[in-house]
Design an enzyme around this catalytic site. Structure first.
Site, PDB file in Angstrom:
ATOM      1  N   GLY A  36       0.814  -1.199   0.000  1.00  0.00           N
ATOM      2  CA  GLY A  36       0.000   0.000   0.000  1.00  0.00           C
ATOM      3  C   GLY A  36       0.854   1.258   0.000  1.00  0.00           C
ATOM      4  O   GLY A  36       1.933   1.314  -0.613  1.00  0.00           O
ATOM      5  N   SER A  37       0.408   2.270   0.718  1.00  0.00           N
ATOM      6  CA  SER A  37       1.088   3.575   0.688  1.00  0.00           C
ATOM      7  C   SER A  37       2.446   3.578   1.368  1.00  0.00           C
ATOM      8  O   SER A  37       3.208   4.545   1.213  1.00  0.00           O
ATOM      9  CB  SER A  37       0.189   4.634   1.331  1.00  0.00           C
ATOM     10  N   THR A  38       2.793   2.532   2.126  1.00  0.00           N
ATOM     11  CA  THR A  38       4.140   2.475   2.697  1.00  0.00           C
ATOM     12  C   THR A  38       5.194   2.320   1.601  1.00  0.00           C
ATOM     13  O   THR A  38       6.384   2.508   1.850  1.00  0.00           O
ATOM     14  CB  THR A  38       4.276   1.314   3.702  1.00  0.00           C
ATOM     15  N   PHE A  39       4.743   1.988   0.376  1.00  0.00           N
ATOM     16  CA  PHE A  39       5.643   1.819  -0.768  1.00  0.00           C
ATOM     17  C   PHE A  39       5.964   3.154  -1.437  1.00  0.00           C
ATOM     18  O   PHE A  39       6.862   3.234  -2.282  1.00  0.00           O
ATOM     19  CB  PHE A  39       4.981   0.871  -1.774  1.00  0.00           C
ATOM     20  N   LYS A  40       5.257   4.213  -1.078  1.00  0.00           N
ATOM     21  CA  LYS A  40       5.388   5.476  -1.791  1.00  0.00           C
ATOM     22  C   LYS A  40       6.755   6.116  -1.620  1.00  0.00           C
ATOM     23  O   LYS A  40       7.203   6.883  -2.486  1.00  0.00           O
ATOM     24  CB  LYS A  40       4.284   6.438  -1.343  1.00  0.00           C
TER      25      LYS A  40
END
Length: 634
Positions: A327-331
């Site tokens: 999810g957004s932890t990959f951004k």
């Protein structure tokens, strides 16, 4: 006269014939006696030593003795796996007149199930009458004493003392330590170690018990015993004790391990705490868990059924084998790839109206009304999906994949545990090879927010966060204490982590965005700010969908997680590091089907990082860090 002469001649001929036969018989007897004497001489003189040795081997047996299994302790020496005195009650068939009556009397003193009785009867039929058969193991002191007191009424029943593996922390360390269990047929087929042939010998089946099983086993001793013709032991002649297994010191802090497990509570998920400088894993909790002691004593069918039937997977080692969309932890990875490729400047803004259009497809931001114009730091702070859709489109999947792999995603980390999964970082080559299809632009957009084909383990997310925090050093996770490396473990010497080749200014921008997530107004985790005396942390929230949201559902309103069945709710994720000014600890938290990352995973991770900073176990460690972090200006 002639008749008498004939008779005399005939008698003389008979006498000569008898004499010849007597000579021949005597010669034969002499020859046979000589052969017998010669054979006796050969056996008793020439071959005397050989037959003496054979006789001794028949009379004296050399038997293998199991060594004590090596202890496992935490970073401060707190016992995690030890050997405990094990009292067993045995029964010898030849000493029992009425077996059923004896078992009935024994059953009034200690608990015996029908399964125990059937097993004992089966074993007694299979073995010789003088061979002891275990009736029950792991007797309490009171049970052992009761059997001893009633020994006169229990002919053939005896108490035997050995060692059993005990895990003092039970469920809290089960996924790290694993457990020991009986040797299987496959184990015997794949090993030449004679210890595995010993009745009741146990070997590591999971966790570090399995990973380091050979050195934890130790080396067997031996005893010489005198036996009679049927193999019954008469007396012990000599004994040589074996070498106990190596002591294994882990990097885990049991206090933090307990904090992490308690913080997860009844949820299904995991928390990993990692030293960003050395890679030492300080806590690795996976919930729900199982009691490793139950495997040591032997699970009942009901216990096994409950474990395998639990939808939350208590047997799964979620930190290393759970594969989730980040999810957004990959951004942060996407942002670093974009800065390195030069596809966007950090101050350049992207307008977010709440959705992104690509051809006829529409990709939505988590915030329905949009975030307006945002630059990179604010895109991280607000976790704006549209910003990263645009960045991912410009980048393409291959450059995203390259940066992700440099930060530890897409392959196993090499942590000291069996069963680790590598997750998946896709690229164009992967899709052609696996799906025989080309990569589509829309798939890059989805990858830009950590969804689609991308998966990562919680441990990989902790590694990613640690590498961001330490200035781009490629630390690798380890569970073995660097200052307690027993030579028998045969582990390579630790090496300083390599530089990942990421520009320091780019890392500063990403770190600033993570700082704003917690410490700046409007950040997605602003309410999780740390107490002032503990400094500040930088973080990133994440929510990963496990179901597809249809256009019709969006038009009528997306169903809230709490209104969905548990298995259809979003995964909640949160990664962070602290202290911000001098990073030392990274934490990743994944809660399966927990809903929002800031609402569920964030508070759990905050509890853990707060306790980590209070205890500060890495700085209490006796050795110095193996790597020095570059200063902020780098």
């Amino acid at each position: 006269m002639s008749t008498s002469l004939g008779n005399s001649r005939r008698d003389a001929d008979l006498s000569k014939l008898f004499s010849r036969r007597l000579v021949l018989l005597g010669g034969a007897q002499t020859l046979m006696l000589s052969s017998l004497v010669g054979r006796m001489y050969y056996l008793q003189v020439v071959e005397a030593q050989r037959y003496h040795t054979l006789a001794e081997e028949n009379r004296i047996n050399l038997r293998l003795l199991p060594p004590p299994r090596g202890r496992i302790v935490d970073r401060f020496g707190v016992p995690l796996a030890i050997n405990h005195q094990n009292f067993r009650v045995l029964i010898v068939s030849e000493q029992v007149k009425e077996l059923d009556a004896t078992l009935d009397r024994l059953g009034k003193i200690i608990t015996l199930t029908e399964g125990d009785r059937h097993r004992v009867m089966r074993e007694l039929k299979r073995k010789r009458r003088f061979v002891p058969v275990p009736v029950r193991e792991n007797l309490t002191w009171e049970e052992m004493a009761a059997v001893q007191v009633n020994a006169p009424d229990l002919p053939g029943v005896q108490i035997d003392e050995g060692l059993a593996r005990i895990y003092p922390l039970g469920e809290n360390t089960s996924h790290i330590l694993g457990y020991v269990s009986s040797v299987s047929e496959d184990d015997l087929a794949n090993s030449s170690d004679p210890l595995l042939q010993l009745p009741g010998f146990r070997i590591g089946k999971a966790g570090v018990e399995r990973q380091f099983d050979r050195v934890l086993r130790g080396k067997g001793g031996n005893t010489q015993v005198e036996v009679n013709a049927v193999g019954r032991v008469i007396r012990e002649l000599s004994r040589e004790e074996g070498e106990s297994g190596a002591e294994l010191a882990l990097s885990i802090d049991t206090r933090l391990q307990q904090v992490a497990a308690d913080a997860i509570g009844e949820e299904s998920g995991t928390v990993v705490v990692m030293d960003v400088m050395t890679g030492e894993v300080l806590a690795m909790a996976s919930q729900p868990a199982y009691d490793a002691n139950a495997f040591t004593r032997g699970l009942t069918s009901e216990e096994w059924k409950n474990l395998v039937g639990n939808p939350k997977g208590p047997l799964a080692n979620k930190p290393i084998a759970g594969q989730y969309a980040p999810g957004s932890t990959f951004k942060m990875v996407v942002a670093l790839a974009a800065l390195e490729a030069g596809v966007i400047r950090p101050e350049q803004t992207v307008s977010c109206p709440g959705h992104y259009e690509l051809g006829n497809a529409k990709f939505h931001c988590w915030k329905k009304g949009g975030h307006g114009a945002v630059d990179m730091v604010n895109a991280l702070k607000h976790s704006c999906d549209v910003y990263f859709y645009e960045v991912a489109r410009r980048l393409g999947i291959d450059r995203i994949a390259d940066m992700a792999r440099r930060f530890g995603l897409g392959s196993v980390t090499g942590v000291d545990l069996p069963g680790e999964k590598g997750g998946l970082i896709p690229d164009r080559t992967w899709k052609r090879a696996v799906m025989n299809d080309v990569w589509h632009a829309g798939e890059s957009l989805v990858a830009g927010i950590g969804q689609g084909y991308i998966t990562a383990t919680p441990l990989q997310l902790a590694v990613m966060t640690a590498r961001i925090a330490n200035g781009g050093l490629g630390v690798k996770p380890t569970l073995v204490r660097q200052s307690h490396r027993d030579p028998r473990l045969n582990l390579p010497d630790p090496k300083p982590p390599k530089d990942l080749g990421v520009v320091r200014q780019h890392l500063n921008i990403v770190q600033q965005g993570m700082w704003d997530v917690v410490n700046s107004p409007g950040g997605t985790a602003q309410r999780l700010k740390l107490p002032e005396d503990l400094g500040q942390m930088a973080a990133k929230t994440g929510t990963a969908q496990v179901r597809r949201i249809s256009k019709a559902e969006r038009d009528t309103g997306v169903i809230k997680n709490e209104d969905l069945p548990w298995e259809r709710r979003d995964h909640a994720l949160f990664v962070c590091f602290a202290p911000y000014d001098n990073p030392r600890y990274a934490v990743s938290c994944v809660i399966e089907h927990g809903g929002g990352g800031s609402v569920v995973a964030g508070p759990i991770a905050r509890k853990v990082i707060v306790e980590t900073l209070k205890l500060d176990p890495a700085r209490r460690a006796p050795e110095t860090a193996s790597a020095v972090r570059p200063n902020k200006e780098g």
